[in-house]
Design an enzyme around this catalytic site. Structure first.
Site, PDB file in Angstrom:
ATOM      1  N   GLU A 182       3.118  -4.002   5.146  1.00 63.80           N
ATOM      2  CA  GLU A 182       1.784  -3.826   4.595  1.00 63.80           C
ATOM      3  C   GLU A 182       1.752  -4.463   3.211  1.00 63.80           C
ATOM      4  OE1 GLU A 182      -1.727  -3.276   3.267  1.00 63.80           O
ATOM      5  OE2 GLU A 182      -1.348  -2.614   5.322  1.00 63.80           O
ATOM      6  N   ARG A 433     -27.484  -0.336  13.689  1.00 68.11           N
ATOM      7  CA  ARG A 433     -27.203  -0.526  12.273  1.00 68.11           C
ATOM      8  C   ARG A 433     -27.845  -1.800  11.712  1.00 68.11           C
ATOM      9  NH1 ARG A 433     -20.852   1.411  11.671  1.00 68.11           N
ATOM     10  NH2 ARG A 433     -21.336   3.642  11.594  1.00 68.11           N
ATOM     11  N   LEU A 587     -13.191   3.155  14.898  1.00 64.75           N
ATOM     12  CA  LEU A 587     -11.928   3.895  14.980  1.00 64.75           C
ATOM     13  C   LEU A 587     -11.484   4.078  16.420  1.00 64.75           C
ATOM     14  CD1 LEU A 587     -12.368   6.473  12.096  1.00 64.75           C
ATOM     15  CD2 LEU A 587     -10.966   4.412  12.142  1.00 64.75           C
TER      16      LEU A 587
END
Length: 607
Positions: A182, A433, A587
């Protein structure tokens, strides 16, 4: 107040970077000694106790700092920063300041504003201690021996957000040795700062609430909600595996609330909410597993992948990376999973690919600062197919100051309305959206107010989807509260008559009248004081374009052929959501495809 000792081990620092303990109890600030110069030219501080205050993310951060001539002996903090993120930044920076008296510390990833507030408060206190502030801000040039490293593993993962962590756990469960890198100092990516909603058809929870749903309905809403531009095969994998992924997360120890809801733009009540705040539940669940299997799963932070390694047969066998202390080579027997997220925080890439929105250069983003499209660029260099990069999602729910979703007072779609600067509704608040955001951009200053009532906040300590209490938001000036709509209108500067009419029309629709904007999602009327308002603006939220993959998460090249040894999952991929992503599907996507990628790479490798 929180009191933290001076010494800390490297192991504890690592723990603080991946665990999210809540703040301790608060005490009154200690009395402050007078501001005086340092006692000698060699001394850093005038001994004593000093107080400094600065604005954090959710209000003031106040530090009471005790020093001797050359050391910070103790720091007590008083703040209301978000549990799981902001409080972690305060804890981590407190330990760093105690370890070595300095103002040159790095900001904590995902908690920039909390970090800046802490450092500003610390500086204010140390000014009173007679410190040379510019000297404390200078980073010492420490000679670190550069040492190149090489790692051999079976499955290598680039990116430590939700998709990468899911892939790491899944790969290990399927028998592989795993190494994950990361580039940011902390694990979590966009997942940890997300609103945490996870869409899945859930017969048990939904039937208990009288909600009818089906996987086919989820498929149709996802596919059609993206203007039928998503890959139907990938959409099918998503909707059919979303609930099994929730069950998988629960088997790892994650907990969701019993009630499902409709998150902004989800189009249906199938959004699951974790018990832990924001996305910390997902990250904690994965890290708990990883910490229990450290012999087989290695996690390296502050390591930035730069280039994929490809052998003579065209298979990906690893990657080259840059660490703090030198170059790193990762050899992966089974292959590499790219899980680096999207490019929402990369303004140049947004401007390069944007064809459907007005200029995005000055639009803030909900994304963490590491979401810069690195994985897409690396894959493109080895001829991977990159698709639908123009599909960039904006939300109408950004904080006016930061672009973040935090501070949003809505609890679900059914119990709130949007009004513009004049106090009038202007859109179906249950729409897609992109529809809501386009309508918002047509309003004065591209600004709106979210209006809710006591149904959303039965008590002042009721929290929103970001674990912030409504009382704290009102205290910080991020929300407004009134016992009448007329008073609320005056507080936020809209025409009272318009706001009252807007609410009356909404309430009539709850009773069955036809809504003027075609809205169909309703629950409770807005008829019970206190009433609340929160200001929101457009913000860049999700990039739906990226690396093209198969249903098994294998990466496809520009000729339609599979690139052996290369897999991808999460927001770095393209073609799943089409032109518009449903709220709550991110998610589900991240964890579902992350889980699949880990299993595929572990069991099939670069075959």
């Amino acid at each position: 107040m929180k009191k933290i000792g001076k010494k800390i081990t490297a192991a504890l620092l690592l723990l603080l970077s991946i665990s999210f303990a809540a703040c301790g109890t608060k005490e009154p600030a200690a009395p402050e000694t007078p501001e005086t110069p340092a006692t000698s030219e060699e001394d850093l501080f005038t001994p004593g106790t000093y107080e400094g205050t600065a604005k954090g993310y959710h209000g003031d951060i106040t530090l009471t700092v005790t020093v001797d001539e050359n050391n910070i002996l103790e720091i007590k903090s008083e703040h209301t920063e978000t549990k799981g993120l902001g409080d972690k930044a305060v804890s981590t920076l407190t330990e760093a300041a105690l370890e070595k008296a300095s103002l040159s510390m790095d900001l904590v990833s995902g908690a920039t504003y909390s970090s800046q507030g802490f450092l500003a408060a610390l500086e204010a206190a140390l000014v009173k201690a007679g410190a040379d502030i510019e000297k404390l801000k200078v980073k010492e040039s420490v000679e670190v021996e550069k040492k190149d490293q090489e790692f051999d593993t079976e499955v290598a993962i680039i990116g430590g957000g939700g998709a990468g962590l899911a892939a790491a756990v899944s790969a290990h469960q399927n028998g592989a040795k795993v190494l994950l890198v990361e580039k940011m100092p902390n694990i979590g990516g966009n997942t940890i700062i997300s609103g945490s909603a996870f869409n899945a058809v859930d017969p048990k929870r939904q039937s208990a609430q009288g909600i009818e749903d089906s996987v086919e309905k989820h498929f149709q809403q996802t596919y059609e909600g993206g203007d039928k531009k998503g890959d139907p095969e990938l959409v099918r994998v998503l909707v059919e595996n979303a609930y099994p992924t929730i069950e998988w997360l629960e088997s790892l120890g994650m907990k969701f609330t019993d009630k499902v809801f409709t998150v902004l733009g989800a189009l249906w009540p199938r959004s699951h909410k974790p018990v832990e705040p924001l996305g910390t539940g997902y990250v904690n669940t994965f890290m708990n597993y990883i910490n229990e299997h450290k012999d087989d799963i290695t996690v390296l932070t502050e390591v930035e992948a730069k280039e994929l390694l490809v052998n003579a047969d065209g298979a990906v066998t690893g990657f080259l990376a840059e660490g703090k202390n030198g170059k790193i080579t990762v050899n992966a027997k089974n292959g590499v999973i790219i899980a680096t997220g999207g490019f929402g925080a990369n303004v140049e890439m947004r401007d390069q690919y944007n064809t459907i929105w007005p200029k995005l250069t000055n639009i803030k983003t909900t994304n963490h600062r590491g979401a810069t499209g690195d994985g897409i660029l690396m894959a493109e260099k080895i001829n991977a197919s990159i698709v639908q990069m123009e599909n960039i999602q904006l939300l109408p729910m950004g904080d006016p100051e930061t672009g973040s979703l935090s501070g949003n007072i809505e609890q679900g779609v059914e119990n709130r309305i949007f009004v513009n600067a004049e106090g009038n509704r202007f859109v179906d608040e249950g729409a897609r959206r992109d529809v809501m955001t386009r309508a918002l951009m047509e309003q004065a200053d591209s600004m709106m107010w979210v209006i809710v009532d006591q149904h959303s906040y039965p008590t002042g300590d009721t929290v929103n989807n970001f674990n912030e209490t409504i009382d704290s938001l009102v205290k910080e000036g991020r929300a407004y509260k009134a016992d009448t709509l007329e008073d609320l209108a005056k507080q936020i500067g809209v025409e009272p008559e318009n706001l009252v009419k807007a609410v009356e029309a909404f309430n009539a629709s709850v009773d069955g009248a036809k809504d003027e904007f075609g809205r169909t999602l309703f629950m409770d009327k807005l008829d019970t004081a206190p009433f609340y308002a929160g200001k929101r603006v457009p913000t860049v939220h999700h990039t739906m374009g990226g690396i093209k993959i198969t249903p098994e998460t294998r990466v496809v090249d520009q000729n339609g052929e599979i690139i052996k040894g290369l897999f991808a999952a999460g927001e770095v991929t393209g073609g799943i959501h089409g032109a518009n992503r449903l709220g709550g599907n991110a998610l589900a996507d991240v964890h579902t495809f992350g889980r699949i990628a880990g299993a595929t790479a572990a069991t099939e490798g670069n075959e």
